[in-house]
Design an enzyme around this catalytic site. Sequence first.
Site, mmCIF file in Angstrom:
data_model
loop_
_atom_site.group_PDB
_atom_site.id
_atom_site.type_symbol
_atom_site.label_atom_id
_atom_site.label_comp_id
_atom_site.label_asym_id
_atom_site.label_seq_id
_atom_site.Cartn_x
_atom_site.Cartn_y
_atom_site.Cartn_z
ATOM 1 N N ILE A 290 0.860 -1.187 0.000
ATOM 2 C CA ILE A 290 0.000 0.000 0.000
ATOM 3 C C ILE A 290 0.895 1.235 0.000
ATOM 4 O O ILE A 290 1.571 1.528 0.989
ATOM 5 C CB ILE A 290 -0.934 0.008 1.224
ATOM 6 C CG1 ILE A 290 -1.812 -1.244 1.218
ATOM 7 C CG2 ILE A 290 -1.795 1.265 1.236
ATOM 8 C CD1 ILE A 290 -2.702 -1.382 2.447
ATOM 9 N N THR B 282 8.178 6.437 -3.823
ATOM 10 C CA THR B 282 9.609 6.177 -3.985
ATOM 11 C C THR B 282 10.034 4.886 -3.302
ATOM 12 O O THR B 282 10.684 4.022 -3.906
ATOM 13 C CB THR B 282 10.427 7.353 -3.430
ATOM 14 O OG1 THR B 282 10.083 8.540 -4.156
ATOM 15 C CG2 THR B 282 11.917 7.088 -3.563
ATOM 16 N N LYS C 293 8.302 6.080 10.520
ATOM 17 C CA LYS C 293 8.882 6.389 11.834
ATOM 18 C C LYS C 293 8.033 7.371 12.643
ATOM 19 O O LYS C 293 7.957 7.281 13.861
ATOM 20 C CB LYS C 293 10.322 6.885 11.687
ATOM 21 C CG LYS C 293 10.522 8.347 11.336
ATOM 22 C CD LYS C 293 10.326 8.668 9.883
ATOM 23 C CE LYS C 293 11.458 8.151 9.033
ATOM 24 N NZ LYS C 293 11.342 8.536 7.606
ATOM 25 N N ILE D 218 20.430 0.960 6.726
ATOM 26 C CA ILE D 218 21.324 0.450 7.774
ATOM 27 C C ILE D 218 20.526 -0.478 8.696
ATOM 28 O O ILE D 218 19.490 -0.074 9.229
ATOM 29 C CB ILE D 218 21.922 1.613 8.588
ATOM 30 C CG1 ILE D 218 22.683 2.576 7.678
ATOM 31 C CG2 ILE D 218 22.827 1.085 9.699
ATOM 32 C CD1 ILE D 218 23.147 3.842 8.374
ATOM 33 N N GLU E 284 12.593 18.022 1.209
ATOM 34 C CA GLU E 284 11.235 18.256 0.736
ATOM 35 C C GLU E 284 10.994 19.746 0.526
ATOM 36 O O GLU E 284 11.754 20.602 1.009
ATOM 37 C CB GLU E 284 10.235 17.723 1.772
ATOM 38 C CG GLU E 284 10.379 16.249 2.096
ATOM 39 C CD GLU E 284 9.928 15.348 0.957
ATOM 40 O OE1 GLU E 284 9.177 15.835 0.077
ATOM 41 O OE2 GLU E 284 10.333 14.171 0.936
ATOM 42 N N LYS F 294 13.178 8.968 15.110
ATOM 43 C CA LYS F 294 14.047 7.789 15.023
ATOM 44 C C LYS F 294 14.730 7.488 16.352
ATOM 45 O O LYS F 294 14.851 6.327 16.758
ATOM 46 C CB LYS F 294 15.083 8.012 13.927
ATOM 47 C CG LYS F 294 14.482 8.158 12.540
ATOM 48 C CD LYS F 294 15.486 8.660 11.519
ATOM 49 C CE LYS F 294 14.863 8.853 10.151
ATOM 50 N NZ LYS F 294 15.810 9.457 9.179
#
Length: 440
Positions: free
Chosen positions: A9, A13, A105, A136, A190, A205
């Site tokens: 869904i 990108t 996140k 990572i 952005e 994060k």
Amino acid sequence: MRSIRVGLIGWGTVGCGVIQVLRENEADIRNRLGVPLELRRVADLDIDRPRPVSVPRDLLTNRIDDILNDPDIDIVVELIGGLDAAREVIRRAIDSGKHVVTANKALLAHSGNELFRVAAERGRAIGFEASVAGGIPLIKALREGLAGNRIQTIFGILNGTANYILTRMAEGGLSFEDALGEAQQMGYAEANPALDVEGIDTAHKLAIASALSFGTPIRFDEVYTEGISHIDPDDIQFGEEFGYSLKLLAIARHMDGRIETRVHPTLIPRHHVLASVKGAYNAVHVQGNAVGNIMLYGMGAGMMPTGSAVVGDLIDLARDILGSTPGRVPALAFQPDRLAEIAIKPIADVSTCYYFRFSALDQPGVLSKVSGILGKFHISIAAVIQKGRRKASSVPIVMLTHEALESNVRAALAEIDQLDIVTAPTQIIRIENQETNNFF
């Protein structure tokens, strides 16, 4: 056994990266699992817009229900972002008996405790490797690779946009505004970059990573957060004169029964390996009581690195499905009933070293007045650069301190900034070095 079937869904990108990884590495994935990992359906509001990675028309739908209500789909990948709609998608997927993978996140920082609890109650699992540090494998390292350790400290660079901007300011002498504009042209930032440059994305994060590290629920609201939009190229240059590089760091420590969780611009010694992390790369240091110090480094975002992390979660969940062991590894590394409400240390109680840049009139006695107030609040000066002379105008006075208490620093600067010889608010940047952290 039949294939493990996936519903995706969000065909943006990261979704394109997931599809590309599944295609390019199809044989390796099947050899690792023993069965195919099949992309059954892809949902997006706009299925006609061209993408860098195409999808057969018969797999596309603009109805989320076509995935959530399909009894043959085992795992739902949520890549729509945001909070409310994504939360509803994940809740409905779990309620319909499906496992979930997400890169969201922000959602986990705000609602992760609830979602993990509901998933565990339903016997389902949520994979979220891609939510922190992109490609990572930090989440897996904290949940599994370092499970035999008591994690003491985790800190690093967790936002590629901010790191790119600071790199360009340092290497190109650009202003913050010019470096941000370049980052936007390059596709690193952005159109509205606030989440990245104000430290909020990094705080999301860090809230997740610190919960995994210290066995406590996610507490995003208690992460002290400060961004880089106020940074001046002069501060980067002065820091370099003292032997430091400037980075936006996420820092979490478990010491003396309390946890520090803070995000802010930080000066670090130029010789430290983190100082060499440039551009859009991320790097994270972890200190465990058994393993010592380790560092993970790589691309923290991007189509393929993030797609790699999502597919890694898909493989993990597929293995648990095949072995009938969903939830084998607790979502936050510790058993849910063993998570502890460990006190968060307020920023006022944090002790570290500091960089100050005062703007003061160029006249006798300025330095003695400033240093006198610092001494009054138990702040010891380690080094000074004083620029001059400019008659009838202000000049910068730059100081580094030894370790000091944040509350004392705030009180001292409030008094200093009221002096008639000080012409602008003092710039303050925290320092991590050998005096404050044994990583350096």
